[in-house]
Design an enzyme around this catalytic site. Structure first.
Site, short mmCIF file in Angstrom:
data_model
loop_
_atom_site.label_atom_id
_atom_site.label_comp_id
_atom_site.label_asym_id
_atom_site.label_seq_id
_atom_site.Cartn_x
_atom_site.Cartn_y
_atom_site.Cartn_z
CG ASN A 178 62.24 -58.08 48.37
OD1 ASN A 178 62.49 -57.25 49.15
ND2 ASN A 178 61.34 -58.41 47.34
N GLY B 135 55.37 -52.14 42.94
CA GLY B 135 56.53 -51.96 42.88
C GLY B 135 57.27 -51.44 42.02
CB ALA B 136 60.13 -49.40 41.22
CG ASP B 137 60.02 -54.93 41.22
OD1 ASP B 137 59.05 -54.50 41.44
OD2 ASP B 137 60.38 -56.32 41.39
NE ARG B 138 53.74 -56.29 40.43
CZ ARG B 138 52.63 -56.49 41.25
NH1 ARG B 138 52.51 -56.03 42.39
NH2 ARG B 138 51.44 -56.98 40.50
#
Length: 258
Positions: free
Chosen positions: A9, A108-111
């Site tokens: 973000n 979320g993709a990052d997680r």
């Protein structure tokens, strides 16, 4: 050479990787309106400073929590590197780990990328603490399943809210009070530093203790994100810092999904 792109973000990290090695990494502020040409000029200049030709990039992968950036980042890969990028979470993309949630698409993709990277490098049950715009806590079982997590406001968000809502309070840096000063503030800045920093340490340690109690066994705590080293120095609850965890996860996912 792989171009791995991690879109948060607040910042975007672009890394050039060869095999399991991260050769170069660069950071740019996240802006949903930035065009593929702007990304291309910026990245081409940085690569040129390192003596890297565009033709060296033969594949790309993107993980983004800001969907508006995907169109132009795909354009960057196609126009400037002539590769079709993989996108974490796109239809057909395989994370290679069970997601024990009623609605896996919410994560979320990052997680999930962090979960893949952490499980590949560490044995046993894991808790991943990612210090980003939000601070996230993600639980990965010893078998490699994603079990869920916790999302808390990031410390910078908390500080901005305090500064904006209280007219007489100044903006301060994220740091503990100076050495020799206790928790009890002897002035406004000291009081704010103590409340913000030690309050956040309390949040981290409190949530980690509750997570450990809930899963009923010890778990290794891996921290990542820009502020991870600072908090790891002031809390015994964090076992290890890995600033490249997301990129490491992207490297493995690109190889598995290629």
């Amino acid at each position: 050479m792989l171009l791995a792109i991690d879109v948060g973000n607040t910042n975007i990290v672009m890394a050039l990787c060869e095999g399991d090695r991260i050769l170069h990494r660069w950071r740019i502020a996240t802006d949903a309106h930035r065009t593929s040409d702007e990304y291309g000029v910026w990245l081409h200049q940085l690569m040129g400073m390192e003596g890297i030709e565009r033709s060296s990039v033969t594949s790309a992968i993107i993980a983004s929590v800001v969907p508006q950036t995907l169109f132009n980042l795909r354009g960057l890969a196609r126009k400037y590197f002539s590769v079709e990028p993989l996108v974490a979470g796109a239809p057909g993309f395989d994370y290679g780990l069970p997601i024990h949630l009623p609605n896996p698409a919410e994560v979320g993709a990052d997680r999930l990328v962090n979960a893949v990277g952490a499980h590949a490098e560490h044995a046993g049950d894991l808790v991943i603490v990612d210090f980003g715009t939000a601070t996230t806590f993600d639980i990965v079982s010893a078998e490699g399943a994603y079990e869920g997590g916790v999302i808390a406001p990031g410390i910078n968000l908390s500080m901005d809210a305090l500064y904006r809502a209280a007219a007489r309070l100044p903006r301060i840096a994220v740091e503990p009070p100076a050495q020799g000063l206790g928790v009890i503030g002897k002035g406004t800045v000291h009081a704010m530093q103590s409340g913000v920093f030690w309050g956040y340490v309390g949040l981290i340690e409190g949530l980690l203790a509750r997570i450990a109690s809930e899963i009923g066994r010890d778990a290794k705590v891996i921290a990542t994100g820009g502020l991870a080293p600072l908090f790891a120095r002031h809390s015994d609850a964090i076992d290890q810092v890995d600033p490249d965890l997301t990129i490491k996860g992207l490297i493995r996912l690109e190889a598995a999904n290629r």
